[in-house]
Design a protein around this motif. Structure first.
Motif, PDB file in Angstrom:
ATOM      1  N   TYR A 158       0.864  -1.185   0.000  1.00 43.86           N
ATOM      2  CA  TYR A 158       0.000   0.000   0.000  1.00 43.86           C
ATOM      3  C   TYR A 158       0.895   1.228   0.000  1.00 43.86           C
ATOM      4  N   LEU A 159       0.526   2.226  -0.812  1.00 44.90           N
ATOM      5  CA  LEU A 159       1.369   3.420  -0.930  1.00 44.90           C
ATOM      6  C   LEU A 159       1.300   4.260   0.342  1.00 44.90           C
ATOM      7  N   ILE A 160       0.087   4.441   0.853  1.00 43.54           N
ATOM      8  CA  ILE A 160      -0.112   5.147   2.116  1.00 43.54           C
ATOM      9  C   ILE A 160      -1.145   4.371   2.921  1.00 43.54           C
ATOM     10  N   VAL A 161      -0.941   4.262   4.223  1.00 39.65           N
ATOM     11  CA  VAL A 161      -1.944   3.702   5.114  1.00 39.65           C
ATOM     12  C   VAL A 161      -2.180   4.706   6.234  1.00 39.65           C
ATOM     13  N   TRP A 162      -3.444   5.118   6.377  1.00 36.17           N
ATOM     14  CA  TRP A 162      -3.848   6.015   7.454  1.00 36.17           C
ATOM     15  C   TRP A 162      -4.371   5.182   8.612  1.00 36.17           C
ATOM     16  N   LEU A 163      -3.928   5.476   9.820  1.00 37.24           N
ATOM     17  CA  LEU A 163      -4.296   4.685  11.003  1.00 37.24           C
ATOM     18  C   LEU A 163      -4.873   5.606  12.074  1.00 37.24           C
ATOM     19  N   ASP A 164      -6.020   5.234  12.600  1.00 40.74           N
ATOM     20  CA  ASP A 164      -6.640   6.055  13.648  1.00 40.74           C
ATOM     21  C   ASP A 164      -7.650   5.206  14.410  1.00 40.74           C
ATOM     22  N   GLY A 165      -8.121   5.716  15.526  1.00 33.90           N
ATOM     23  CA  GLY A 165      -9.102   5.004  16.338  1.00 33.90           C
ATOM     24  C   GLY A 165     -10.304   5.876  16.638  1.00 33.90           C
ATOM     25  N   ILE A 166     -11.449   5.234  16.884  1.00 36.75           N
ATOM     26  CA  ILE A 166     -12.666   5.946  17.241  1.00 36.75           C
ATOM     27  C   ILE A 166     -13.272   5.253  18.463  1.00 36.75           C
ATOM     28  N   VAL A 167     -13.673   6.034  19.456  1.00 34.40           N
ATOM     29  CA  VAL A 167     -14.085   5.498  20.755  1.00 34.40           C
ATOM     30  C   VAL A 167     -15.607   5.381  20.839  1.00 34.40           C
ATOM     31  N   PHE A 168     -16.073   4.246  21.373  1.00 33.50           N
ATOM     32  CA  PHE A 168     -17.495   4.015  21.613  1.00 33.50           C
ATOM     33  C   PHE A 168     -17.698   3.537  23.045  1.00 33.50           C
ATOM     34  N   LYS A 169     -18.891   3.755  23.546  1.00 31.66           N
ATOM     35  CA  LYS A 169     -19.256   3.243  24.871  1.00 31.66           C
ATOM     36  C   LYS A 169     -19.929   1.885  24.699  1.00 31.66           C
ATOM     37  N   ILE A 177     -18.148   1.009  29.460  1.00 27.03           N
ATOM     38  CA  ILE A 177     -16.750   1.438  29.378  1.00 27.03           C
ATOM     39  C   ILE A 177     -16.443   1.918  27.960  1.00 27.03           C
ATOM     40  N   ASN A 178     -15.355   2.640  27.846  1.00 30.99           N
ATOM     41  CA  ASN A 178     -14.905   3.091  26.525  1.00 30.99           C
ATOM     42  C   ASN A 178     -14.100   1.997  25.841  1.00 30.99           C
ATOM     43  N   LYS A 179     -14.436   1.743  24.594  1.00 29.70           N
ATOM     44  CA  LYS A 179     -13.646   0.833  23.774  1.00 29.70           C
ATOM     45  C   LYS A 179     -13.330   1.513  22.451  1.00 29.70           C
ATOM     46  N   THR A 180     -12.238   1.101  21.829  1.00 33.23           N
ATOM     47  CA  THR A 180     -11.770   1.740  20.614  1.00 33.23           C
ATOM     48  C   THR A 180     -11.904   0.808  19.418  1.00 33.23           C
ATOM     49  N   ILE A 181     -12.495   1.333  18.335  1.00 35.41           N
ATOM     50  CA  ILE A 181     -12.448   0.644  17.052  1.00 35.41           C
ATOM     51  C   ILE A 181     -11.229   1.188  16.309  1.00 35.41           C
ATOM     52  N   TYR A 182     -10.267   0.328  16.052  1.00 31.24           N
ATOM     53  CA  TYR A 182      -9.065   0.702  15.310  1.00 31.24           C
ATOM     54  C   TYR A 182      -9.357   0.561  13.814  1.00 31.24           C
ATOM     55  N   ILE A 183      -9.040   1.603  13.052  1.00 27.97           N
ATOM     56  CA  ILE A 183      -9.375   1.638  11.628  1.00 27.97           C
ATOM     57  C   ILE A 183      -8.119   1.893  10.808  1.00 27.97           C
ATOM     58  N   ALA A 184      -7.978   1.154   9.706  1.00 27.00           N
ATOM     59  CA  ALA A 184      -6.865   1.364   8.771  1.00 27.00           C
ATOM     60  C   ALA A 184      -7.434   1.558   7.374  1.00 27.00           C
ATOM     61  N   ILE A 185      -6.998   2.618   6.704  1.00 27.79           N
ATOM     62  CA  ILE A 185      -7.373   2.863   5.312  1.00 27.79           C
ATOM     63  C   ILE A 185      -6.103   2.819   4.474  1.00 27.79           C
ATOM     64  N   GLY A 186      -6.128   2.052   3.398  1.00 24.11           N
ATOM     65  CA  GLY A 186      -4.967   1.937   2.534  1.00 24.11           C
ATOM     66  C   GLY A 186      -5.203   2.570   1.175  1.00 24.11           C
ATOM     67  N   LEU A 187      -4.159   3.173   0.617  1.00 21.27           N
ATOM     68  CA  LEU A 187      -4.187   3.695  -0.756  1.00 21.27           C
ATOM     69  C   LEU A 187      -3.508   2.669  -1.652  1.00 21.27           C
ATOM     70  N   ARG A 188      -4.283   2.074  -2.561  1.00 21.29           N
ATOM     71  CA  ARG A 188      -3.775   1.003  -3.408  1.00 21.29           C
ATOM     72  C   ARG A 188      -2.986   1.550  -4.590  1.00 21.29           C
ATOM     73  N   GLN A 189      -2.367   0.628  -5.348  1.00 22.22           N
ATOM     74  CA  GLN A 189      -1.586   1.030  -6.514  1.00 22.22           C
ATOM     75  C   GLN A 189      -2.433   1.657  -7.608  1.00 22.22           C
ATOM     76  N   ASP A 190      -3.737   1.357  -7.609  1.00 23.11           N
ATOM     77  CA  ASP A 190      -4.617   1.944  -8.620  1.00 23.11           C
ATOM     78  C   ASP A 190      -5.194   3.283  -8.175  1.00 23.11           C
ATOM     79  N   GLY A 191      -4.759   3.789  -7.005  1.00 21.82           N
ATOM     80  CA  GLY A 191      -5.206   5.097  -6.540  1.00 21.82           C
ATOM     81  C   GLY A 191      -6.529   5.087  -5.817  1.00 21.82           C
ATOM     82  N   ILE A 192      -7.098   3.916  -5.572  1.00 23.12           N
ATOM     83  CA  ILE A 192      -8.386   3.807  -4.897  1.00 23.12           C
ATOM     84  C   ILE A 192      -8.171   3.504  -3.416  1.00 23.12           C
ATOM     85  N   LYS A 193      -8.959   4.149  -2.569  1.00 24.65           N
ATOM     86  CA  LYS A 193      -8.867   3.959  -1.123  1.00 24.65           C
ATOM     87  C   LYS A 193      -9.653   2.715  -0.717  1.00 24.65           C
TER      88      LYS A 193
END
Length: 402
Positions: A158-169, A177-193
């Motif tokens: 993957y050319l770029i991978v964006w990594l972040d988390g979002i918190v839910f109760k 309690i608070n829990k985190t959904i970890y999310i990764a988005i990748g930019l492929r060789q064809d330019g599509i996310k």
């Protein structure tokens, strides 16, 4: 085919009330479903009705079946065959609901509605009685889709991978309690996310990100050219452990927010203006000069804010090593934060989730809805892909498809 081709204006004009029109549309749908089923039977047997072929299997009349559709509840005739091998796709065996209603239920669920709310909505809109247990059965089927999606093979690189988390109760052992959904988005060789996966854990930590990155590698990712992250402590070292060649860029927007946390309101405008001179500089050398001026102006008053720039300097300025077109898409995690915002929009009705499974189902459906239009390469992709090839050379081209 346009509806004007088979329903004339004269036919429509004869209806005096909405109920009359709905009754007509219901009968049209019923007839259409029965004709589709007859077509399925023709395909299953290999010959059309009344065509004597001497085939070993043949038609064996009809059975009555009640189904629920977006026009309400109705009874249809389902064709049978003599050896009982016919299994219609439109209205499968042991199912009394047409696909349209199931899709409506899943769509409502993805927008954060509870099972009881969905039950009331379906009853009010479509005059169909669907129990909460039936709704649970339909939405539970999503779990299998999540497992398959979460374990699907990924790209080699993957050319770029964006990594972040979002918190839910989420409820756990009678506590919320608070829990985190970890999310990764990748930019492929064809330019599509592409959303690479969703992982549920406790408070965001570099140790959990290690398991996320390891999972991505196990699913086929051999290399990530650039990662864009927040400035979570130890994040860069974690990435380097799994993908040692990756260039790590800490999100400038996150850095601005963190640096402004302890800045008084009256100083915020000139403070952010001086920070902009750093990340808006044309080169890394000029950025260093802008940072020296920034530190001289503000370090005595806001030492923590200035020190946060100094501590993360190398990862904050990685983007200066790339052309302007690549810089614009790598120096911020705005892309993933925009996705997080859409997820929040779809799940805002849920103050808390009863189980881990329920939050995963809701977020998965929200992601599917939010990324429906991710089918085109990012802007200016022709220029950007050539820049990546020039910069990374064989490290990238060895994975390129012919």
């Amino acid at each position: 085919m346009d509806s004007k081709d088979f329903i004339s204006d004269e036919i429509l004009k004869q209806f005096k009330t909405g109920d009359e029109l709905m009754s007509f549309l219901t009968s049209i749908q019923k007839r259409g479903i029965e004709k589709i089923l007859e077509g399925e039977m023709d395909s299953h047997l290999g010959y059309e009705k009344h065509d004597k072929t001497g085939a070993p299997n043949s038609r064996n009349g009809f059975s009555n079946k009640k189904i629920k559709t977006s026009f309400g509840e109705d009874s249809i005739q389902v064709p049978r065959d003599r050896d009982g091998s016919f299994s219609p796709m439109l209205v499968p065996k042991r199912k009394g609901m047409a696909e349209g209603i199931e899709n409506i239920i899943i769509s409502l669920y993805s927008r954060g509605m509870s099972n009881s709310d969905i039950e009331n909505q379906i009853r009010d809109l479509y005059n169909v009685e669907v129990s909460t247990s039936t709704i649970s059965r339909i939405t539970n089927a999503i779990t299998e889709d999540i497992v398959a999606w979460q374990n699907r093979p990924l790209e080699d690189v993957y050319l770029i991978v964006w990594l972040d988390g979002i918190v839910f109760k989420v409820r756990e052992q009678s506590k919320v309690i608070n829990k985190t959904i970890y999310i990764a988005i990748g930019l492929r060789q064809d330019g599509i996310k592409e959303v690479l996966g969703l992982w549920l854990g406790r408070k965001e930590s570099s140790s959990f990100w290690m398991s996320v990155l390891t999972d991505m590698k196990a699913r086929g990712v051999n290399d990530i050219l650039i990662t864009a992250t927040d400035n979570l402590n130890g994040f860069t070292e974690t990435i380097k452990t799994v993908f040692p060649q990756s260039n790590t860029q800490i999100c400038i927007v996150h850095q601005i927010r963190n640096a402004c946390k302890f800045v008084s309101y009256k100083d915020r405008k000139p403070f952010t203006a001086d920070m902009k001179k750093i990340y808006g500089a044309p080169t890394k050398q000029s950025a260093e000069a802008a940072f020296k001026d920034f530190a001289m102006t503000w370090e005595d008053k806001y030492p923590y804010s200035v020190q946060s720039w100094r501590t993360n300097w190398d990862e904050l300025t990685t983007f200066f090593g790339f052309p302007v077109e690549i810089r614009k898409i790598m120096y911020t995690t705005n892309l993933i934060e925009n996705l997080n915002g859409k997820i929040r929009k779809y799940t805002k009705n849920k103050l808390s989730f009863p189980t881990d499974e329920s939050v995963m189902k809701s977020v998965y459906l929200a992601v599917q809805e939010a990324t429906r239009k991710w089918s085109m390469p990012i802007h200016n992709w022709g220029v950007i892909t050539n820049q990546f090839i020039i910069i990374f050379g064989a490290r990238l081209t060895k994975y390129m498809k012919a």
